[in-house]
Write a protein that holds these residues in place. Structure first.
Motif, mmCIF file in Angstrom:
data_model
loop_
_atom_site.group_PDB
_atom_site.id
_atom_site.type_symbol
_atom_site.label_atom_id
_atom_site.label_comp_id
_atom_site.label_asym_id
_atom_site.label_seq_id
_atom_site.Cartn_x
_atom_site.Cartn_y
_atom_site.Cartn_z
ATOM 1 N N MET A 33 0.828 -1.205 0.000
ATOM 2 C CA MET A 33 0.000 0.000 0.000
ATOM 3 C C MET A 33 0.867 1.262 0.000
ATOM 4 O O MET A 33 0.539 2.244 -0.676
ATOM 5 N N ALA A 34 1.971 1.236 0.734
ATOM 6 C CA ALA A 34 2.869 2.387 0.754
ATOM 7 C C ALA A 34 3.500 2.605 -0.617
ATOM 8 O O ALA A 34 3.609 3.750 -1.080
ATOM 9 N N LEU A 35 3.897 1.524 -1.267
ATOM 10 C CA LEU A 35 4.481 1.644 -2.603
ATOM 11 C C LEU A 35 3.486 2.247 -3.579
ATOM 12 O O LEU A 35 3.829 3.135 -4.364
ATOM 13 N N GLU A 36 2.238 1.788 -3.527
ATOM 14 C CA GLU A 36 1.208 2.343 -4.404
ATOM 15 C C GLU A 36 0.969 3.822 -4.109
ATOM 16 O O GLU A 36 0.810 4.633 -5.024
ATOM 17 N N MET A 37 0.965 4.164 -2.826
ATOM 18 C CA MET A 37 0.696 5.550 -2.449
ATOM 19 C C MET A 37 1.841 6.467 -2.877
ATOM 20 O O MET A 37 1.613 7.572 -3.367
ATOM 21 N N PHE A 38 3.075 6.016 -2.726
ATOM 22 C CA PHE A 38 4.213 6.873 -3.045
ATOM 23 C C PHE A 38 4.541 6.885 -4.536
ATOM 24 O O PHE A 38 5.367 7.685 -4.962
ATOM 25 N N ASN A 39 3.933 6.031 -5.318
ATOM 26 C CA ASN A 39 4.135 6.050 -6.766
ATOM 27 C C ASN A 39 3.154 6.975 -7.486
ATOM 28 O O ASN A 39 3.218 7.090 -8.701
ATOM 29 N N VAL A 40 2.261 7.609 -6.750
ATOM 30 C CA VAL A 40 1.312 8.550 -7.351
ATOM 31 C C VAL A 40 2.041 9.852 -7.651
ATOM 32 O O VAL A 40 2.753 10.403 -6.795
ATOM 33 N N ASP A 41 1.891 10.340 -8.854
ATOM 34 C CA ASP A 41 2.512 11.597 -9.268
ATOM 35 C C ASP A 41 1.907 12.748 -8.459
ATOM 36 O O ASP A 41 0.679 12.821 -8.301
ATOM 37 N N PRO A 42 2.726 13.650 -7.927
ATOM 38 C CA PRO A 42 2.172 14.772 -7.156
ATOM 39 C C PRO A 42 1.176 15.620 -7.942
ATOM 40 O O PRO A 42 0.229 16.154 -7.368
#
Length: 102
Positions: A33-42
């Motif tokens: 879940m952290a990987l998915e969240m941090f891979n979102v473009d700002p």
């Protein structure tokens, strides 16, 4: 050693292993879940575009939402670690009782 004692230590070992695996699964889910969240473009997270200006009314709730999700991920990781630790303790305690001399 009685047959009942052997079965209880085997059951304790089994449940210890199962609880440990569940705890490791929770930690793995947290990392996923952290990987998915941090891979979102700002730009996507804050809904920014080429011609769009930054709107403070939209950025602040989005930023607070991200902070809350990071805190929840930390709590999930701690809970997963506690569950895995409990599984290890169950396993070790069941093995220690089966090896104890009478």
């Amino acid at each position: 050693m009685s047959e009942d004692h052997k079965s209880s230590s085997a059951a304790g070992s089994f449940f210890g292993i199962v609880v440990f695996i569940v705890g490791i699964g929770l930690i793995a889910l947290t990392f996923k879940m952290a990987l998915e969240m941090f891979n979102v473009d700002p730009k996507t997270a804050f809904e920014l575009g080429k011609d769009k200006a930054i709107e403070l009314g939209r950025v602040v709730p989005t930023l607070l939402g991200i902070v809350v999700r990071v805190l929840l991920l930390c709590v999930m990781a701690m809970i997963g670690g506690m569950v895995a630790n409990r599984g290890i303790r169950l396993y070790v305690d069941s093995r220690a009782k089966s090896a104890a001399p009478k």
